[in-house]
Scaffold this active site. Structure first.
Site, PDB file in Angstrom:
ATOM      1  N   ASP A 136      -8.241   7.757  -6.296  1.00 32.68           N
ATOM      2  CA  ASP A 136      -6.969   7.508  -5.624  1.00 32.68           C
ATOM      3  C   ASP A 136      -6.753   8.524  -4.500  1.00 32.68           C
ATOM      4  OD1 ASP A 136      -4.361   6.043  -5.886  1.00 32.68           O
ATOM      5  OD2 ASP A 136      -3.589   8.072  -6.137  1.00 32.68           O
ATOM      6  N   GLU A 182     -10.690   5.450  -2.440  1.00 31.20           N
ATOM      7  CA  GLU A 182      -9.575   4.835  -1.728  1.00 31.20           C
ATOM      8  C   GLU A 182      -9.206   5.814  -0.630  1.00 31.20           C
ATOM      9  OE1 GLU A 182      -4.938   3.630  -1.918  1.00 31.20           O
ATOM     10  OE2 GLU A 182      -5.726   5.524  -2.608  1.00 31.20           O
TER      11      GLU A 182
HETATM   12  C1  BGC Z   1      -2.237   3.857  -5.146  1.00 31.32           C
HETATM   13  C2  BGC Z   1      -0.780   3.568  -5.111  1.00 31.32           C
HETATM   14  C3  BGC Z   1      -0.050   4.852  -5.476  1.00 31.32           C
HETATM   15  C4  BGC Z   1      -0.441   5.988  -4.559  1.00 31.32           C
HETATM   16  C5  BGC Z   1       0.000   7.319  -5.075  1.00 31.32           C
HETATM   17  C6  BGC Z   1      -2.391   4.846  -4.043  1.00 31.32           C
HETATM   18  O1  BGC Z   1      -3.618   5.021  -3.690  1.00 31.32           O
HETATM   19  O2  BGC Z   1      -3.035   2.735  -4.917  1.00 31.32           O
HETATM   20  O3  BGC Z   1      -0.436   2.523  -5.957  1.00 31.32           O
HETATM   21  O4  BGC Z   1       1.328   4.630  -5.338  1.00 31.32           O
HETATM   22  O5  BGC Z   1      -1.818   6.065  -4.438  1.00 31.32           O
HETATM   23  O6  BGC Z   1      -0.785   7.700  -6.160  1.00 31.32           O
END
Ligand code: BGC
Length: 539
Positions: free
Chosen positions: A208, A288
């Site tokens: 993330d 991500e």
């Molecule tokens: C996730 C979101 C999240 C954010 C904070 C993103 O990459 O996909 O859903 O709100 O990170 O953790």
């Protein structure tokens, strides 16, 4: 799929994203859980995907639905137990499905024991060094940064008697304090977390906010164009595309971003690469990373870092053959330099579902199916988001049911509309989502009966049947190679050849003649011409 296959399985896998709260509810509380997922694994097997990515199910107060982790090594009771996680992994592996879990290293929950200790220990303590605490003498936040979810990225903490007041940084909600990755304790903690889940048998991690973690060392102000205020800068990362894919790469290329994509982050992923390499089964990291350019995305997938990064440019592209072609050629050009293979994605839990983005209704669905089929024809790995195989659209969730922290911070609708629990069977809510009788945590629309898995499985013309055909065809054509040749078939037509396969997508409204070949699979009815908003694979 053979799970003993060490041979870079991820380069061509189709991975299905499970948003844990909304996939399947086993205990009847109206919220999805791990036993619910386990019970539906045969469905995923039959659908024809190779792996699943499960969003965070760790101990969490759920302010950002699990992306606010209070304990990285346990399962929140809302979702089950560690035993349930083990059971899920075992059943998935029995079925030949690999399992990727979510890792949230940029921030913890404010309920994490480290943050609680930091609050208690006060300014200057080693506990505060694990987060980004700063003094501010003029009563204003330490710099001008804005949270992705709206409002300042800093919150002031109450000072104890005789203490100076401090602020802590949170690039997301105030309940998600950012960790200080310049403190070696943080890296050590995450190595333990990786090992904990690798030992339990997970096949990889979706990382993330992988472009976060390090901020520019002096935490200087973000430079703004003349006349702009920090408030007027569109939120740029993962939270914002819910209401608009506003964080278009082009807009972001123009911006100064001292909070994202700092070079130091790559040392972290080199270290993690080595941790994973000690395990068998070719385990993976997928980033991500909302980077500004394809080239900076490619940095995350250099040979000694992550295996994959989400390629959001496909998802951000407009409905146009030219835009899709640019994304395809740009992606291959950037990745070639580092020897990585591409990923493709059209929907996830942060963005408006793709049939709705493409205009909604029958046309939106036709375009969505056509874009999906084109994506599945490309070399590389594809990510699907739960419910897209049912053709679900974004739901206009009533204000009183919205739970996205960005809604509370900005008053914008936020991301709840793509997170409505799945309809499995029956003719009224909760449509078999769980054993309960009432509405689940986000109410389902009352006209979803024709969209349930049960209803669609029986209909060869349904979106579910189309996904099954497309995924089966993809497996049959697995030997078609990693290279594509773009074809010129007209301004509104995207076409490429991949080995013996020709993929054609008509983004226009007029039918176009089809090149020679036998139809392998199509996103809608075709004859010897290809209607608008339709894609086909020919062989
Ligand atoms: C996730 C979101 C999240 C954010 C904070 C993103 O990459 O996909 O859903 O709100 O990170 O953790």
């Amino acid at each position: 799929m053979d799970l003993n296959d060490q041979n870079e399985w991820w380069r061509h896998s189709v991975c299905y994203q499970v948003y844990v709260r909304s996939f399947a509810d086993a205990d009847g509380d109206g919220i999805g859980d791990l036993p619910g997922i386990t019970s539906r694994l045969p469905y995923l097997r039959e659908l024809g995907v190779d792996s699943l990515w499960i969003t965070p199910f760790y101990t969490s107060p759920q302010n950002d639905h699990g992306y606010d982790v209070a304990d990285y090594r346990d399962v929140d009771p809302l979702f089950g137990t560690l035993g349930d996680a083990d059971e899920l992994l075992a059943r998935a592996h029995d079925l030949g499905l690999r399992v990727i879990v979510d890792l949230v290293p940029n921030h913890t929950s404010d309920r994490h024991e480290w943050f609680q200790a930091a609050l208690a220990a006060g300014p200057g303590s080693k506990e505060r060094e694990r987060y980004v605490f700063r003094d501010s003498t003029d009563g204003n936040p330490p710099n001008n940064w804005q949270s992705v979810f709206g409002g300042p990225a800093w919150t002031r903490v109450e000072a104890g008697p005789g203490e100076r007041a401090q602020w802590y940084l949170h690039l997301f909600d105030s309940t998600q304090p950012d960790l200080n990755w310049r403190n070696p304790e943080v890296g050590d903690m995450f190595e333990d977390v990786l090992t904990f889940w690798l030992d339990r048998g997970v096949d990889g991690f979706r990382v993330d906010v992988a472009h976060g973690l390090f901020k520019v060392e002096d935490l200087r102000d973000q430079l703004l164009e003349e006349g702009a205020t920090p408030d007027s800068v569109p939120a740029n990362s993962t939270g914002s595309p819910a209401s608009s894919p506003a964080s278009s790469m082009v807009e972001r290329t123009m911006r100064d971003e001292p909070m994202w994509d700092q070079p130091e982050v790559h040392d972290v992923y080199r270290r993690w690469h080595d941790v994973l390499a000690k395990y068998d089964g070719d385990r993976i990291l997928v980033a991500e990373a909302w980077t500004q350019t394809p080239e900076s995305m490619a940095n995350f997938v250099r040979g000694d870092e992550m295996q994959q990064a989400f390629n959001f440019s496909w998802l951000l592209a407009d409905w146009s053959a030219e835009a899709f072609a640019e994304v395809i050629t740009g992606t291959f050009a950037a990745l070639e330099a580092v020897g990585a293979s591409p990923t493709w994605v059209l929907s996830n839990h942060d963005v408006v579902r793709h049939p709705t983005r493409y205009g909604g209704g029958a046309q939106g669905l036709a375009r969505a199916r056509a874009a999906t089929l084109t994506m599945l024809g490309l070399p590389g790995s594809s990510y699907l988001y739960e419910g897209e195989e049912l053709g679900l659209e974004q739901v206009d969730v009533a204000a009183e049911h919205r739970e996205d922290p960005s809604w509370f911070r900005t008053g914008e609708p936020g991301r709840d509309g793509c997170r409505v629990p799945l309809p499995w069977a029956g003719d009224h809510p909760p449509y078999g989502f769980g054993p309960g009788t009432g509405q689940p945590w986000i109410p389902q629309p009352t006209d979803w009966a024709p969209l349930t898995v049960e209803a669609q499985a029986a209909d060869p013309g349904s979106t579910l049947s189309f996904y099954k055909r497309a995924l089966a065809a993809r497996r049959d054509q697995a030997d078609t190679g990693e290279h594509i040749e773009m074809l010129e078939l007209g301004t509104d037509v995207l076409a490429f050849r991949r080995g013996p396969l020709t993929v054609v997508l008509n983004c226009g409204s007029e039918a176009v003649p089809l090149p020679a070949g036998e139809v392998v699979v199509a996103s809608g009815p075709v004859t010897d011409t290809l209607p608008g908003d339709t894609a086909v694979w020919l062989r």
